[in-house]
Design a protein around this motif. Structure first.
Motif, short mmCIF file in Angstrom:
data_model
loop_
_atom_site.label_atom_id
_atom_site.label_comp_id
_atom_site.label_asym_id
_atom_site.label_seq_id
_atom_site.Cartn_x
_atom_site.Cartn_y
_atom_site.Cartn_z
N TYR A 174 32.37 -1.79 8.23
CA TYR A 174 31.33 -2.44 9.01
C TYR A 174 31.92 -3.23 10.18
O TYR A 174 31.24 -3.48 11.18
N VAL B 287 24.26 1.44 12.02
CA VAL B 287 23.46 0.86 10.94
C VAL B 287 22.22 0.17 11.49
O VAL B 287 21.11 0.34 10.96
N GLN C 93 18.38 1.48 10.86
CA GLN C 93 17.39 0.60 10.27
C GLN C 93 16.12 0.57 11.13
O GLN C 93 15.00 0.63 10.61
N ILE D 28 27.03 3.25 2.50
CA ILE D 28 26.11 2.94 3.60
C ILE D 28 25.16 4.10 3.87
O ILE D 28 23.96 3.90 4.07
N LEU D 29 25.69 5.33 3.88
CA LEU D 29 24.87 6.51 4.13
C LEU D 29 24.70 7.33 2.85
O LEU D 29 25.52 7.24 1.92
N LEU E 76 20.17 5.78 5.75
CA LEU E 76 20.73 4.61 5.08
C LEU E 76 20.45 4.67 3.60
O LEU E 76 19.32 4.95 3.16
N ARG E 77 21.48 4.38 2.79
CA ARG E 77 21.30 4.38 1.33
C ARG E 77 20.46 3.19 0.90
O ARG E 77 19.73 3.27 -0.09
N ALA F 140 18.18 1.07 3.03
CA ALA F 140 17.40 0.56 4.15
C ALA F 140 16.54 -0.60 3.70
O ALA F 140 16.06 -0.64 2.55
#
Length: 414
Positions: free
Chosen positions: A299, A308, A312, A389-390, A409-410, A412
């Motif tokens: 990140y 990210v 979102q 994250i994904l 996104l895993r 969101a």
């Protein structure tokens, strides 16, 4: 005026200028030329020579000030090109407006000076480049008053400074940051993440800290591709590659602290990495604590934050499972220059296919996996998957089906 001098059309002037300011054998730096020069034709009766187009690539449409300079790049310039010492430690962002002979035989150098001056609000140094024989004393006086450098180009391709500018401070924008990003150690232009599992990069600071030889302990415990692991660790700001040594960054030292806290020593931590070889399980699930550290490290990579946040926003807009082409289109509306640099390969043929002469996306071309930049769609996406994250990992461009490649996104925020 000789025919050789008249051959100095704007694309040729710009190609010679680019070679002078950003030579191919120079260390560091990054430069793009505006998409208008990706056209096959410039003057009414003259096409752009393929060799000139190749010299001008890569192309992008970067807004600076109220317009789009012909060339924008970041590099440490020679002392002969600047009036005073450089400002600060960072290489300057440079903008160039080129002027050449038109169909009517004139060179509108005064207009180029005014255009270059407009870029000074966001660039550190600006130049107008023009055929040397067309540069008048009046043009030189105007350029000097406006702090615009003047570069004289002769028919043989030599480029000499006629007036040199002073470096100035500036404000940065998303567009200029795109070029600064590519010129940095974390850019994806001329280097790449060659490995697609973050453990290979996280292990590098531990191997540097280890008492044994870095390359030997890394190849024995973690991965044989030591050079790729080192490059990726630098991209993720875990190490700083110096001419004579590799230095741990603050983020890299934090990885070492974590490993020692969890396992007692760097050696014991690296032993665990040995046990993970060949595992295809998501890293965040295989080793949750390491997964959280991976998330923090990944990140911190500038491109991750952008991806990210915009994913979102897409989720909030009702686009829960955006495909790769849809993501690129969405990002390009908001961050056009950075999106191109991040996702689209930099060679002349690909950029000319994906962007028209006005810098607009040619959407049909986004369905071809071969136009995408592997470090983003394969390696970076795979790391975002392993960090939790994904929802899915990446694929090599040669095996990529963009229309089926989902960037979701895993976790969101609803």
């Amino acid at each position: 005026m000789t025919s050789a001098a008249r051959s100095l059309t704007e694309p040729r002037v710009l190609a010679h200028t680019k070679r002078r300011l950003f030579p191919a054998d120079a260390d560091g730096g990054y430069v793009v030329v505006d998409t208008q020069f990706s056209s096959d034709r410039w003057l009414a009766n003259e096409t752009i020579d393929p060799g000139v187009k190749e010299a001008l690539a890569p192309f992008n449409h970067v807004r600076i000030g109220s317009g789009y300079p012909d060339l924008v790049g970041v590099r440490v310039l020679g002392d002969d090109l600047l009036a005073v010492d450089r400002l600060g430690d960072e290489p300057p962002l440079v903008a160039v407006e080129a002027k050449g002979y038109t169909d009517g035989g004139g060179v509108d150098i005064e207009r180029g000076i005014v255009q270059a001056y407009d870029r000074l609000n966001e660039a550190n140094a600006v130049y107008v480049a023009a055929p040397a024989g067309a540069i008048s004393n009046g043009a030189r006086t105007l350029a000097c008053e406006l702090n615009v450098g003047v570069l004289g180009v002769d028919s043989g391709g030599a480029v000499e400074p006629v007036e040199v500018p002073r470096i100035v401070g500036n404000r940065t924008t998303t567009e200029t940051n795109a070029i600064r990003f590519q010129a940095s150690a974390q850019g994806v232009a001329n280097k790449s993440f060659s490995l697609n599992h973050p453990k290979n990069y996280l292990a590098y600071p531990l191997a540097v800290f280890h008492s044994d030889d870095t390359e030997r302990v890394l190849s024995e415990r973690v991965v044989g591709a030591v050079a790729g692991a080192r490059t990726g660790a630098a991209f993720l700001n875990l190490i700083d590659e110096q001419p004579d040594r590799v230095r741990l960054t603050p983020l890299g030292r934090e990885v070492v602290r974590f490993g020692r806290r969890e396992y007692g020593s760097a050696d014991a931590a690296l032993q665990v990495f040995d046990e993970w070889k060949q595992s295809r399980k998501r890293f965040a699930d295989l080793a949750p604590k390491w997964g959280m550290l991976t998330r923090r490290v990944v990140y911190a990579y500038p491109a991750t934050q952008l991806l990210v946040e915009e994913l979102q926003h897409m989720h909030e807009d009702g686009i829960a499972e955006p495909t790769l082409p849809l993501l690129v289109e969405y990002l390009h509306e908001l961050h056009p220059s950075l999106t191109v640099e991040l996702f689209v390969r930099g060679d002349e043929e690909v950029r000319s296919r994906v962007l028209d002469v006005d810098g607009k996306l040619l959407r049909d071309e986004l369905m071809d996996g071969d136009v995408y930049h592997s470090p983003t769609v394969f390696q970076l996406k795979a790391m975002l998957y392993h960090a939790g994250i994904l929802t899915s990992r990446g694929a090599e461009p040669s095996n990529l089906d963009p229309g089926a490649d989902v960037w979701k996104l895993r976790e969101a925020i609803l």
